[in-house]
Design a protein around this motif. Structure first.
Motif, PDB file in Angstrom:
ATOM      1  N   ASN A 123      -4.367   5.733  -3.672  1.00  0.00           N
ATOM      2  CA  ASN A 123      -3.683   4.631  -2.916  1.00  0.00           C
ATOM      3  C   ASN A 123      -2.448   3.745  -4.127  1.00  0.00           C
ATOM      4  N   VAL A 139      -0.410   2.019  -5.212  1.00  0.00           N
ATOM      5  CA  VAL A 139      -0.595   0.031  -4.618  1.00  0.00           C
ATOM      6  C   VAL A 139       0.621   0.210  -5.410  1.00  0.00           C
ATOM      7  N   TRP A 177       0.610  -0.907  -0.252  1.00  0.00           N
ATOM      8  CA  TRP A 177      -0.210  -0.125  -0.015  1.00  0.00           C
ATOM      9  C   TRP A 177       0.728   0.973   0.234  1.00  0.00           C
TER      10      TRP A 177
END
Length: 317
Positions: free
Chosen positions: A182, A184, A151
């Protein structure tokens, strides 16, 4: 348009907006509004003052599937290694530094290096594909290609005017608003090991589908007094992993826009992810797994909740 937890579709306001001088088609998206953002924002603010307490077309947000607030940005730019404590922590976690340095001496070396970079260096930016974007409450699909999905909660900047060779002192005038993203990342896919001179591989490590939850809303810049003073918090299964201020950025939002616009042209609706603070999975040696729940919040910009799932292998037809 969101008013508290009420959502009014743009088409329901179209006729009234045109009378106020708006420039958007009847079936407008937020991306359409951003093409003439200064004028359309003024109209939205005027409409906000005249919308009745109850509107026939309004819906509560809880009844809707929340898509990305700009669906979709044409360009995504990410700034890497942009939080001082984050980079210092990773330096210690990975033991990267002059031979013989460890513990407090290694930390001091890393802190001095970051201070030097902030004073005399440049941001590090790279593109991410728009196909990675998903909604603020959609699942994050973990592909079989990675064993270390991580994350990276970040403050997102949405551009409101065409920007090329922008000066730092003028840069915030090009910002339409702010949101949560976010970024990722597949940590084990960033470095190319087959041919190390290639360096980093952002395509495979950053751009799988669902690797950028975005939203739930775009908050106009006029409602964010200081983007360098926002609390950024991420919880994994209820445990706080990231809790930092955007004040820890090495290069602030204005400097990032100045740097990026010196090399590429930014368009209305484009998104800049401004870097992630300390507390990523790489630091904890704890990466995302199927069933994990991420709760993410940035002060004044709302919240995200994403459940991690595993991708299913596609059978040949």
């Amino acid at each position: 348009m969101c008013i508290g937890d009420r959502v009014l579709p743009l088409h329901a306001l179209h006729a009234q907006a045109l009378r106020c001088g708006a420039q958007w088609p009847e079936a407008a998206s937020v991306l359409d509004l951003l093409q003439h953002w200064d004028r359309n924002l003024a109209v939205l603010r005027a409409l906000r003052e005249t919308v009745p307490a109850r509107h026939d077309a309004e819906l509560p947000m809880e009844r809707l599937r929340v898509h990305p607030p700009v669906d979709l940005p044409r360009q995504l730019l990410c700034t890497g290694a942009n939080y001082r404590k984050h980079v210092v922590d990773l330096t210690l976690d990975m033991g990267v530094g002059p031979e013989g340095l460890e513990g407090p001496a290694l930390r001091k070396w890393a802190e001095d290096m970051m201070d030097e970079r902030a004073a005399h260096g440049e941001p590090y930016a790279f593109p991410k594909l728009p196909s990675a974007v998903t909604g603020a409450f959609d699942p994050i699909v973990l592909p079989a290609t990675t064993q270390k999905p991580d994350w990276e909660l970040e403050l997102a900047v949405i551009i409101g005017r065409r920007a090329r060779n922008v000066r730092r002192e003028d840069a915030l005038h090009y910002v339409a608003g702010y949101a949560i993203v976010n970024d990722v990342s597949a940590r084990d896919l960033i470095a190319r090991t087959d041919y190390k001179m290639l360096g980093t591989d952002w395509l495979r490590s950053k751009s799988p589908p669902s690797f950028m939850p975005f939203g739930p809303v775009l908050v106009p810049a006029c409602f964010v007094p200081d983007p360098q003073n926002l609390r950024i918090t991420l919880k994994l299964n209820g445990q706080t992993m990231q809790d930092e201020s955007s004040a820890d950025m090495l290069f602030d939002v204005a400097r990032q826009i100045e740097y990026i616009s010196a090399h590429v042209e930014l368009w209305p609706g484009d998104l800049i992810a401004t870097g992630s603070p300390a507390g990523n999975g790489m630091h904890y040696n704890r990466f995302l797994r199927e069933g994990d729940v991420l709760d993410s919040e940035i002060e004044g910009l709302g919240m995200q909740r994403n459940v991690c799932t595993r991708s299913q292998a596609t059978k040949a037809s």
